[in-house]
Design a protein around this motif. Structure first.
Motif, short mmCIF file in Angstrom:
data_model
loop_
_atom_site.label_atom_id
_atom_site.label_comp_id
_atom_site.label_asym_id
_atom_site.label_seq_id
_atom_site.Cartn_x
_atom_site.Cartn_y
_atom_site.Cartn_z
N LYS A 280 46.38 35.73 41.69
CA LYS A 280 46.23 35.28 40.32
C LYS A 280 47.60 35.04 39.70
O LYS A 280 48.44 35.94 39.67
CB LYS A 280 45.45 36.32 39.51
CG LYS A 280 44.92 35.77 38.19
CD LYS A 280 43.95 36.74 37.55
CE LYS A 280 43.33 36.14 36.30
NZ LYS A 280 42.41 37.09 35.64
N ASN A 283 46.56 32.52 34.22
CA ASN A 283 45.12 32.30 34.08
C ASN A 283 44.54 31.49 35.22
O ASN A 283 43.37 31.08 35.16
CB ASN A 283 44.84 31.59 32.74
CG ASN A 283 45.22 32.45 31.54
OD1 ASN A 283 45.06 33.68 31.58
ND2 ASN A 283 45.72 31.83 30.50
N ILE A 309 35.65 38.39 39.43
CA ILE A 309 36.39 38.71 38.21
C ILE A 309 35.62 39.74 37.38
O ILE A 309 36.20 40.63 36.75
CB ILE A 309 36.65 37.42 37.39
CG1 ILE A 309 37.63 36.51 38.13
CG2 ILE A 309 37.18 37.76 36.00
CD1 ILE A 309 37.87 35.19 37.46
N LYS A 312 34.68 43.10 40.50
CA LYS A 312 35.88 43.85 40.90
C LYS A 312 35.57 44.92 41.96
O LYS A 312 36.21 45.97 42.00
CB LYS A 312 36.55 44.49 39.68
CG LYS A 312 37.10 43.48 38.70
CD LYS A 312 37.78 44.14 37.53
CE LYS A 312 38.30 43.11 36.55
NZ LYS A 312 38.93 43.70 35.36
N CYS A 344 42.80 45.01 43.32
CA CYS A 344 42.79 45.59 41.98
C CYS A 344 43.72 46.79 41.90
O CYS A 344 43.82 47.57 42.86
CB CYS A 344 41.38 46.02 41.59
SG CYS A 344 40.23 44.66 41.28
N GLU A 346 44.27 49.71 38.90
CA GLU A 346 43.89 50.26 37.59
C GLU A 346 43.01 49.28 36.82
O GLU A 346 43.21 49.04 35.63
CB GLU A 346 45.13 50.63 36.78
CG GLU A 346 45.97 51.73 37.41
CD GLU A 346 47.17 52.10 36.57
OE1 GLU A 346 47.48 51.35 35.63
OE2 GLU A 346 47.80 53.13 36.87
N GLY A 347 42.03 48.68 37.52
CA GLY A 347 41.09 47.78 36.87
C GLY A 347 41.58 46.37 36.65
O GLY A 347 40.83 45.51 36.17
N GLU A 348 42.84 46.09 36.99
CA GLU A 348 43.39 44.74 36.81
C GLU A 348 43.24 43.96 38.11
O GLU A 348 43.71 44.39 39.16
CB GLU A 348 44.86 44.82 36.42
CG GLU A 348 45.51 43.45 36.22
CD GLU A 348 47.00 43.55 35.96
OE1 GLU A 348 47.65 42.49 35.79
OE2 GLU A 348 47.51 44.69 35.93
N LEU A 349 42.58 42.82 38.04
CA LEU A 349 42.36 41.98 39.22
C LEU A 349 43.60 41.11 39.45
O LEU A 349 43.95 40.27 38.63
CB LEU A 349 41.13 41.09 39.03
CG LEU A 349 40.74 40.20 40.22
CD1 LEU A 349 40.37 41.07 41.42
CD2 LEU A 349 39.59 39.28 39.86
N LEU A 350 44.26 41.34 40.59
CA LEU A 350 45.50 40.63 40.91
C LEU A 350 45.31 39.55 41.96
O LEU A 350 46.08 38.59 42.01
CB LEU A 350 46.56 41.63 41.41
CG LEU A 350 46.84 42.83 40.50
CD1 LEU A 350 47.80 43.77 41.20
CD2 LEU A 350 47.40 42.37 39.18
N LYS A 383 51.39 44.33 42.79
CA LYS A 383 51.70 44.94 41.49
C LYS A 383 53.17 45.34 41.43
O LYS A 383 53.83 45.15 40.39
CB LYS A 383 50.80 46.15 41.27
CG LYS A 383 50.96 46.79 39.89
CD LYS A 383 50.54 45.83 38.79
CE LYS A 383 50.62 46.47 37.42
NZ LYS A 383 50.22 45.56 36.34
N GLN A 386 55.21 42.35 40.73
CA GLN A 386 55.15 41.96 39.32
C GLN A 386 55.99 42.88 38.44
O GLN A 386 56.67 42.42 37.51
CB GLN A 386 53.69 41.98 38.85
CG GLN A 386 52.82 40.91 39.49
CD GLN A 386 51.40 40.98 39.01
OE1 GLN A 386 50.99 41.93 38.31
NE2 GLN A 386 50.60 39.99 39.38
#
Length: 608
Positions: A280, A283, A309, A312, A344, A346-350, A383, A386
């Motif tokens: 990702k 957007n 999305i 997850k 993912c 911590e709940g963030e879809l990467l 992550k 990033q």
């Protein structure tokens, strides 16, 4: 022929084979008679199960070496008994291996047809074989060879038709590989069949269950052992691929998440016919890695991507033709099994890994667990990448602010003072020329000092000195550079066992030294400056001492806050970044002593 049409014809054909083989099997069951040698029958059945469950590795593949067992069962009993125990053994193995229902039914039926045709050919050719006037052993070998060859031809013909009809591409190379693999099995069976008649002609006494066990145990044992060894080797290669992937993930250039060189390792580990890894970017999504996938378009509108999305969680589609879950359009349409694994943290879809296989129900629980482990590591690596990028942005912003402070506190104020003096000199040039010339001379001195500050700022933009020569070398070089420029005496002492420190520590320690040195040059009016580095077992102490005019720490902090200067505050902030302790001792007229203690620095590194 369209994909759906080819799939339909393949289904019709397999259904026909299943019905025909099932009919022969039902007829065989109806023809069964009471079994006299039950223990031999049970032994042969067990041997068939083991040989089918653990196929022997042969040239570029696996194949079950079951025909010698079938042939002996045919000689002891008859076709009906042999067909029934063979079908039950194959059915049982397919169920245990979680094969699709159509395969569970098709395989026993297909092999029953092969067995029926081969045995009928032997019966039909029996008169011709008997007319060869050969010994009993050679007659048996000829009979075994003919039956084996007919079984091989019919079996491969049925399978070839299925592979040709189905949508997946069946190349000549794939056909040759399959054929040579089966021929390898035929060769082994022929050798064992020859041994059967050679040993049988030696009249060694009664043939009982123990005899059959010892005769077939080497064949079945070798098949089992070699199959296990090859599977362990395959698992070893998968683990090696995983180790290579994780090692490369740990060595990725910070901020640059590139996996192109890991494509083969991904294929070896995932063992999928097709896969695609999406990352990702803001957007939108972009392809990071893919295998056997055309250049995708409309990724953002893909149904599986949109579903993941929200979900997850990993999703396994056992059969894409019957599943109700959202299926991706990014993988080839002829794949029967799909697996989706979100990346993912911590709940963030990467990111998202999609994989597909030709056969339905082909993703086992072990596959799902191992691939999920891989995607978790990928998510952490992504992550981390990033976070490194964000840190680089913060460092860049801090550096810009530092340059702005240096310009504001240095060259900007110098130029402002010069402008004011020159304006005053201009007004007094005609009335008070001596004062005007004095102001011009002073302005020239200040401009030269400003030029010097500009050059120092430009030098500060270069790579950090500690990256080139280390902390000790950078401090020594800086002191040597100003030795001829400043009026005070300089001393630099290194105590203890010098060692290389982490790059971030050395950078911040040098920044604190540099800021302290600037303060001495601008404000202290010192005659001597002493700098020391003390390398102790669990800490490093840097001390900077001058005999300048000193200052009141409280008044200095109040003044700096009002003027937005940083000075002492900047030193404390730099110390906090590395968890160090900073002590500043100063009194007016006494001088200043700055001590930085970096604790918990283990012995290590190498001598410079």
């Amino acid at each position: 022929m369209a994909t759906e049409q080819r799939e339909k014809w393949a289904t019709y054909y397999m259904s026909s084979i299943t019905l025909l083989g099932g009919s022969i099997l039902i007829w065989s069951i109806l023809q069964l008679e009471p079994i006299t040698n039950l223990w031999i029958l049970l032994l042969l059945f067990a041997l068939l199960v083991v040989s089918e469950y653990y196929p022997m590795p042969v040239w570029r593949g696996f194949t079950a070496i079951s025909f010698p067992i079938l042939y002996v069962s045919f000689l002891i009993f008859d076709f009906t008994v042999t067909a029934v125990i063979y079908a039950i053994a194959v059915f049982f193995v397919n169920v245990v291996k979680h094969r699709p229902l159509r395969i569970i039914l098709f395989n026993p039926a297909q092999l029953t047809i092969c067995l029926f045709v081969s045995m009928q050919c032997i019966i039909w050719l029996d008169g011709w074989v008997q007319s060869l006037s050969l010994s009993d052993a050679w007659l048996g070998i000829v009979q075994f060879t003919l039956m084996q060859l007919v079984f091989f031809v019919i079996n491969n013909l049925i399978v070839d038709i299925v592979l040709i009809l189905r949508p997946q591409r069946y190349t000549v190379q794939a056909w040759m590989t399959k054929t040579l693999t089966e021929l390898s099995a035929v060769s082994i069976s022929l050798i064992y069949g020859g041994m059967l008649y050679v040993l049988g002609s030696q009249n060694r006494g009664n043939v009982d269950v123990i005899t059959y066990f010892f005769f077939f145990s080497p064949l079945v044992g070798f098949s089992l052992l070699s199959s296990v060894i090859v599977r362990l080797g395959a698992e070893k290669r998968r683990m090696k691929a995983l180790f290579h992937i994780t090692s490369q993930l740990n060595q990725l250039v910070p901020g640059k998440f590139q996996l192109t060189e890991l494509k083969k390792s991904f294929q070896d580990f995932i063992h999928a016919d097709s896969f695609i890894l999406l990352i990702k970017a803001g957007n939108h999504w972009k392809v990071q890695l893919s295998h056997a996938v055309d250049e995708p378009d409309a990724i953002d509108s893909d149904p599986a991507v949109n579903a993941m999305i929200i979900k997850k969680e990993h999703l396994i589609i056992r059969n894409t033709r019957t599943a109700n879950d959202a299926k991706t359009n990014l993988l080839p349409p002829d794949l029967r099994s799909h697996a989706y694994f979100p990346l993912c943290v911590e709940g963030e879809l990467l990111g998202l890994l999609m994989a597909g296989r030709n056969r339905s129900n082909s993703f086992t629980d072990e596959d799902v667990q191992s691939i999920a482990t891989l995607t978790n590591q990928l998510a952490i690596a992504l992550k981390s990448s990033q976070l490194v990028k964000e840190k680089e942005k913060r460092v860049l912003l801090e550096e810009r602010n530092r340059i702005a402070r240096d310009i504001h506190d240095g060259i900007a104020q110098t130029l402002a003072g010069v402008v004011m003096k020159l304006e005053t000199a201009e007004r007094r040039m005609h009335t008070e020329p001596e004062i005007a010339l004095s102001l011009i001379d002073t302005s020239i001195i200040q401009l030269r000092q400003g030029l010097k500050n500009v050059r120092e700022s430009i030098y500060a933009l270069r790579p950090d000195p500690t990256e080139r020569v280390g902390l000790t070398g950078a401090i020594a070089a800086k002191l040597e550079a100003i030795r001829s420029e400043e009026p005070f005496d300089l001393t630099f002492e290194v105590k203890g066992h010098e060692r290389e420190l982490p790059a971030e520590l050395e950078k911040e320690m040098y920044a604190i030294f540099h800021e302290s040195l600037q303060n001495v040059k601008k404000h202290a009016q010192a005659k001597t400056l002493d700098v020391s580095l003390d390398y102790q077992d669990q800490q490093v102490i840097m001390r900077i001492t001058d005999d300048g005019k000193g200052f009141s720490l409280y008044e200095a902090l109040v003044e700096k806050r009002k003027l937005s200067h940083f000075g002492i505050l900047q030193l404390h902030q730099s110390a906090e970044k590395i968890g160090a302790t900073l002590h500043v001792n100063s009194e007016p007229g006494v001088g200043t002593d700055i001590t930085l203690t970096v604790s918990d620095v283990p012995e290590g590194g190498h001598n410079r």
